[in-house]
Scaffold this active site. Sequence first.
Site, PDB file in Angstrom:
ATOM      1  N   CYS A  78      -8.931   9.717   0.287  1.00 43.65           N
ATOM      2  CA  CYS A  78      -8.470   8.398   0.745  1.00 43.65           C
ATOM      3  C   CYS A  78      -8.177   7.464  -0.423  1.00 43.65           C
ATOM      4  O   CYS A  78      -7.200   6.704  -0.395  1.00 43.65           O
ATOM      5  CB  CYS A  78      -9.513   7.768   1.663  1.00 43.65           C
ATOM      6  SG  CYS A  78      -9.884   8.746   3.132  1.00 43.65           S
ATOM      7  N   THR A  79      -9.004   7.517  -1.437  1.00 47.47           N
ATOM      8  CA  THR A  79      -8.803   6.658  -2.608  1.00 47.47           C
ATOM      9  C   THR A  79      -7.470   6.964  -3.286  1.00 47.47           C
ATOM     10  O   THR A  79      -6.741   6.048  -3.684  1.00 47.47           O
ATOM     11  CB  THR A  79      -9.970   6.840  -3.597  1.00 47.47           C
ATOM     12  OG1 THR A  79     -11.193   6.465  -2.945  1.00 47.47           O
ATOM     13  CG2 THR A  79      -9.781   5.998  -4.845  1.00 47.47           C
TER      14      THR A  79
END
Length: 218
Positions: free
Chosen positions: A46-47
């Site tokens: 996600c980052t």
Amino acid sequence: MPGLTIGDTVPNLEVETTQGKFKLHDFIGNEWLILFSHPGDFTPVCTTELGKMAQSAEEFHKRGAKLLGLSCDDVESHNKWIKDIEAFTPGCKVNYPIIADPKREIIKHLNMVDPDEKDSSGNQLPSRALHIVGPDKVVKLSFLYPATTGRNIDEVVRVMDSLQKAAKHKVATPVNWKPGDHVVISPSVSNDQAKQMFPDHTTVDLPSKKDYLRFTHV
């Protein structure tokens, strides 16, 4: 298919985000929306994705599209996470809002619940889902990935171009299409109409002798 999908109107939910509260329809206005969910803050895939989204924000802006993220963590967590995202992707600024959904209610309305993944407390997590919503508030395209697979943001840009071209002209985009390539004329356009609308189009001679594969540039 259960839940929100292509052809459905996005519910006009009031959401709390890193940029305040608003209703989804008000946020969309007369523009397009890229609405994307993530399994959780401070997670590796996600980052990387949110950083790439931030890098690509100008490309979406050129196409009249807004970005809106979603994760089940709260706003305070999102704001701390944004610092990591910007540090990992140098030069990017997360200027788009991220929805907080700690009660796991919004993900149900938006068909963004992962059927398998749960947090340490057994609570449902968002899937790695993405909806492209038109100015009419209707879902035009949806992607759904497992938690283990990061999205290709360049593909999201490509399909935005495809959707907008199809919305403007009576055409569709063939396999592996990219901007500048030939498009195909929609089957709803008769041959007589095609001659008027696309005078330079070509028709492929097929064994079936059916003249449905018609290419043009727009």
